[in-house]
Design an enzyme around this catalytic site. Sequence first.
Site, mmCIF file in Angstrom:
data_model
loop_
_atom_site.group_PDB
_atom_site.id
_atom_site.type_symbol
_atom_site.label_atom_id
_atom_site.label_comp_id
_atom_site.label_asym_id
_atom_site.label_seq_id
_atom_site.Cartn_x
_atom_site.Cartn_y
_atom_site.Cartn_z
ATOM 1 N N THR A 193 6.492 62.537 52.174
ATOM 2 C CA THR A 193 6.345 63.809 51.468
ATOM 3 C C THR A 193 6.035 63.511 50.014
ATOM 4 O OG1 THR A 193 7.443 65.812 50.670
ATOM 5 C CG2 THR A 193 8.858 63.955 51.134
ATOM 6 N N ILE A 194 5.139 64.268 49.436
ATOM 7 C CA ILE A 194 4.869 64.073 48.014
ATOM 8 C C ILE A 194 6.053 64.533 47.178
ATOM 9 C CG2 ILE A 194 2.380 64.325 48.364
ATOM 10 C CD1 ILE A 194 2.633 67.056 46.906
ATOM 11 N N ASP A 195 6.921 65.393 47.748
ATOM 12 C CA ASP A 195 8.050 65.934 46.988
ATOM 13 C C ASP A 195 9.175 64.926 46.786
ATOM 14 O OD1 ASP A 195 6.829 68.392 46.741
ATOM 15 O OD2 ASP A 195 7.811 69.245 48.497
ATOM 16 N N ARG A 224 -2.492 76.992 22.025
ATOM 17 C CA ARG A 224 -1.857 77.889 22.973
ATOM 18 C C ARG A 224 -0.952 77.079 23.897
ATOM 19 N NH1 ARG A 224 -7.358 78.602 25.867
ATOM 20 N NH2 ARG A 224 -7.422 80.609 24.757
ATOM 21 N N GLY A 274 7.053 71.398 44.495
ATOM 22 C CA GLY A 274 8.480 71.102 44.458
ATOM 23 C C GLY A 274 9.255 72.342 44.822
ATOM 24 N N GLU A 315 7.254 74.536 41.448
ATOM 25 C CA GLU A 315 7.007 75.853 42.038
ATOM 26 C C GLU A 315 8.289 76.572 42.441
ATOM 27 O OE1 GLU A 315 4.663 75.212 45.545
ATOM 28 O OE2 GLU A 315 6.064 73.733 46.367
ATOM 29 N N ARG A 353 -1.785 66.468 46.647
ATOM 30 C CA ARG A 353 -1.586 65.670 47.852
ATOM 31 C C ARG A 353 -2.888 65.279 48.539
ATOM 32 N NH1 ARG A 353 1.316 70.436 51.341
ATOM 33 N NH2 ARG A 353 -0.492 71.200 52.507
#
Length: 341
Positions: free
Chosen positions: A125-127, A162, A170, A221, A274
């Site tokens: 998992t990328i998380d 800005r 995540g 997220e 990913r």
Amino acid sequence: MKIAVLTGGGDCPGLNAVIRSVVRKGVQEYGYEFVGLRDGWLGALSDKVMPLGIAEVRGILPRGGTILGSSRTNPLKHEDGVRRIQDTMAAHQVDALIVIGGEDTLGAATELSRQGIKLVGVPKTIDNDVRGTDYTFGFDTAVGIATEAIDRLHTTAESHMRTLVVEVMGRHSGWIALHAGVAGGANVILLPERPFDIDQVCAWVKDRFKINYAPIVVAAEGAVPKDGQMILKDRSLDEYGHVHLSGIGEWLAQEIEQRTGTDARTTVLGHIQRGGTPSAFDRWLATRFGLHAVEAVKDGDFGVMVALHGTDIVRVGLDESRGRTKTVDPALYDEFEVFFG
């Protein structure tokens, strides 16, 4: 012996490296046969099988995604799911499965193992939120992509003075946000593990403008404001009961503009994190996982997953990864607060 391989859940850099490693070692050292189950558990349920030999894995090491396809199918949500998987294995004379996936895919594998299906898990998992392993492959690539994006956004933020809010993946853990945020020099990093105070975020943003620098805010997220609710893309659920996240970045940008009177924009990195070529570390880790997964099958050590502990690849029970997400230690997050604002 004949072994079936499947990849479940979201695609992830390094999946093909695992498949290649499993097949190369299994065929060349032990004379095993392999087949691939197409589209994760869906292929196991519906008898979607493809040949998987040396020829099929040649040249796939640097490729992103998975040659087997993937899906978020939950076999336990389908009628007679266990029996249908057993039927597919029997029809192709498959003796064992190697299951490559994240928390949900391995959670299903845990229950299937309890019901007698011989399998070995490989965490991906990328998380980086699977318990039992220090790191999962795919994470390093995702952090590299997010860091490069943050580096690029610094220049446009400063050109226009800005705030730029960068939303990264995540759902329940902020590993990508923390690693990429620190590496990219973000001024605010927001994680699911720690509800944030929007007033404090805006104070950090104002402090940055006071010294004529433009702020970068990195938000996972799944980050949520104190006394607030998770920001959802919509309320539809996948087969594992997960809602579709995204929206925290846009919400933050609007709040920052209203509360500080300065411009703010949002960049949602989304699936780009990913996709594409895996990093050198992810290829290395995925290859080692594949080698050790075949060893576990050879030893008849089923119901386990391979894992990275320090620099060693070990075997841990699949139960260790089920139902519990590996989250960021608050003390680790606290180390970096000196850079906020």
